[in-house]
Design a protein around this motif. Structure first.
Motif, short mmCIF file in Angstrom:
data_model
loop_
_atom_site.label_atom_id
_atom_site.label_comp_id
_atom_site.label_asym_id
_atom_site.label_seq_id
_atom_site.Cartn_x
_atom_site.Cartn_y
_atom_site.Cartn_z
N UNK A 25 -8.07 -8.42 2.78
CA UNK A 25 -6.97 -7.71 3.43
C UNK A 25 -7.13 -6.20 3.28
N UNK A 26 -7.58 -5.78 2.10
CA UNK A 26 -7.80 -4.35 1.87
C UNK A 26 -8.92 -3.84 2.78
N UNK A 27 -9.97 -4.61 2.91
CA UNK A 27 -11.09 -4.20 3.76
C UNK A 27 -10.66 -4.10 5.22
N UNK A 28 -9.84 -5.04 5.67
CA UNK A 28 -9.39 -5.01 7.06
C UNK A 28 -8.47 -3.81 7.32
N UNK A 29 -7.62 -3.51 6.34
CA UNK A 29 -6.70 -2.39 6.51
C UNK A 29 -7.42 -1.05 6.38
N UNK A 30 -8.60 -1.05 5.77
CA UNK A 30 -9.31 0.18 5.47
C UNK A 30 -9.42 1.18 6.61
N UNK A 31 -9.88 0.79 7.80
CA UNK A 31 -10.01 1.75 8.89
C UNK A 31 -8.70 2.42 9.28
N UNK A 32 -7.59 1.70 9.17
CA UNK A 32 -6.29 2.29 9.48
C UNK A 32 -5.84 3.24 8.37
N UNK A 33 -6.06 2.84 7.13
CA UNK A 33 -5.69 3.70 6.01
C UNK A 33 -6.50 5.00 6.05
N UNK A 34 -7.76 4.91 6.48
CA UNK A 34 -8.61 6.11 6.56
C UNK A 34 -8.10 7.09 7.60
N UNK A 35 -7.46 6.58 8.64
CA UNK A 35 -6.89 7.45 9.67
C UNK A 35 -5.67 8.19 9.13
N UNK A 60 -0.68 15.71 7.60
CA UNK A 60 -2.07 16.16 7.62
C UNK A 60 -3.07 15.01 7.47
N UNK A 61 -2.57 13.79 7.33
CA UNK A 61 -3.42 12.61 7.14
C UNK A 61 -4.29 12.75 5.89
N UNK A 62 -3.65 13.21 4.80
CA UNK A 62 -4.37 13.36 3.53
C UNK A 62 -3.75 12.51 2.43
N UNK A 63 -3.03 11.47 2.80
CA UNK A 63 -2.38 10.61 1.82
C UNK A 63 -3.38 9.85 0.97
N UNK A 64 -2.93 9.45 -0.21
CA UNK A 64 -3.67 8.51 -1.03
C UNK A 64 -2.92 7.18 -1.00
N UNK A 65 -3.61 6.10 -0.70
CA UNK A 65 -3.01 4.78 -0.66
C UNK A 65 -3.41 4.00 -1.91
N UNK A 107 0.83 -1.21 0.00
CA UNK A 107 0.00 0.00 0.00
C UNK A 107 0.86 1.26 0.00
N UNK A 108 1.61 1.50 -1.09
CA UNK A 108 2.41 2.72 -1.17
C UNK A 108 1.51 3.95 -1.18
N UNK A 109 2.12 5.10 -0.91
CA UNK A 109 1.32 6.30 -0.73
C UNK A 109 1.75 7.41 -1.68
N UNK A 110 0.84 8.35 -1.87
CA UNK A 110 1.13 9.59 -2.57
C UNK A 110 0.67 10.74 -1.68
N UNK A 111 1.45 11.81 -1.66
CA UNK A 111 1.07 12.96 -0.83
C UNK A 111 2.23 13.58 -0.09
N UNK A 112 3.36 12.87 -0.02
CA UNK A 112 4.55 13.44 0.59
C UNK A 112 4.43 13.66 2.08
#
Length: 298
Positions: free
Chosen positions: A141-151, A128-133, A117-122
């Motif tokens: 696995x994506x669904x389980x990680x979702x709540x953490x990625x949203x944070x 600011x917790x505005x990354x794109x994953x 799950x690499x990120x974009x946003x620097x």
């Protein structure tokens, strides 16, 4: 639901990401080879872990943010056996697609689950917790990680199977690198023709030349007050990281037999630029290289 997260790699990106998880109420066990990074994160609620394996043994989810594929594979070799069966490993590093797939295979063989799950946003986005994953792996696995990625971010996209997140990241950053060079060349051309930065920006930002490299990360001071150009090119996304990502894209293009002429050239230009400035300048500072090589004043 609160989770126990082992966060490995607390640098410029990983540190703020781990802190955001802790602020959201998750228990975050942080580890980094640099003591100062651990200390900084600890000041904002991350619990220092004496070892990566120790953190992983207590975790429901393991998040990693490391410099390169070799670091991720080395980490996995050292910690997979410490994890409880079924633990979810989420690697947010930007690495080669082949390395991501290898990491996934090793994780599955060890009885755990994996998501790239690499990120974009620097750094700004991490803080600011505005990354794109961009995620690659199973839907569960994506669904389980979702709540953490949203944070940690504002958007998460499931791109496909193992390695697909990395594929999306390097393709996106090839677009970004090429567009930043194009925008930089246009501003230097405008200077040579007597066009002010503001005038060019006012036209291009509302016309067909509009793009993120212009409207958000404008490479010249003035038109976009929040761009790195207005703070002496202090990095939001360092030149060295762009050079790395474009190198990964170039390697993938060569291996896939893709004729990516502009992407290849962008990789060469950023590799040369990064040799001189490393992590000290934002990737938009390449406008100064264009200007210097043009013999123009700016």
């Amino acid at each position: 639901m609160s989770r126990t997260v082992a966060f490995i790699g607390l640098g410029h990106m990983g540190g703020p990401m781990a802190v955001n998880l802790a602020k959201a109420g998750h228990r975050v066990l942080g580890h980094d080879l640099v003591p100062a990074a651990v200390e900084t994160a600890a000041g904002s609620g991350v619990e220092p872990a004496a070892s990566a394996a120790g953190a992983v043994a207590a975790a429901d989810v393991v998040v990693s943010m490391l410099p390169a594929g070799r670091h991720v594979l080395s980490l996995y070799d050292g910690i997979l056996t410490a994890a409880r069966p079924g633990t979810l490993f989420v690697d947010c590093s930007t690495i080669d697609v082949a390395d991501a797939r290898t990491a996934h295979e090793r994780a599955v063989a060890a009885g755990v689950r994996a998501l790239d799950a690499p990120v974009s946003g620097g750094v700004v986005g991490a803080e600011a917790a505005t990354l794109t994953f961009m995620a690659g792996g199973g839907e569960a696995e994506f669904a389980e990680a979702g709540p953490l990625l949203e944070v940690m971010g504002k958007r998460a996209v499931h791109c496909g199977g193992p390695g697909a997140g990395q594929a999306a990241k390097i393709c996106n950053n090839m677009i970004l690198g090429v567009s930043m060079i194009a925008v930089s060349e246009a501003f230097v051309l405008g200077e040579s023709l007597g066009l002010s930065h503001q005038a060019l920006y006012d036209v291009a930002s509302t016309a067909s030349g509009q793009c993120w490299s212009l409207s958000v990360n404008c490479p010249v001071p003035g038109p976009v007050p929040t761009s790195p150009a207005n703070r002496a090119y202090r990095p939001g996304f360092a030149a060295s990281l762009m050079a790395k990502d474009l190198g990964l894209a170039a390697n993938a293009a060569r291996e896939g037999g893709v004729h990516a002429e502009l992407g290849m050239r962008a990789a060469e230009l950023y590799a040369r630029y990064a040799e001189h400035v490393g992590d000290s300048e934002d990737f938009s500072g390449i406008v100064r290289t264009v200007r210097d090589r043009s013999g123009a004043e700016g």
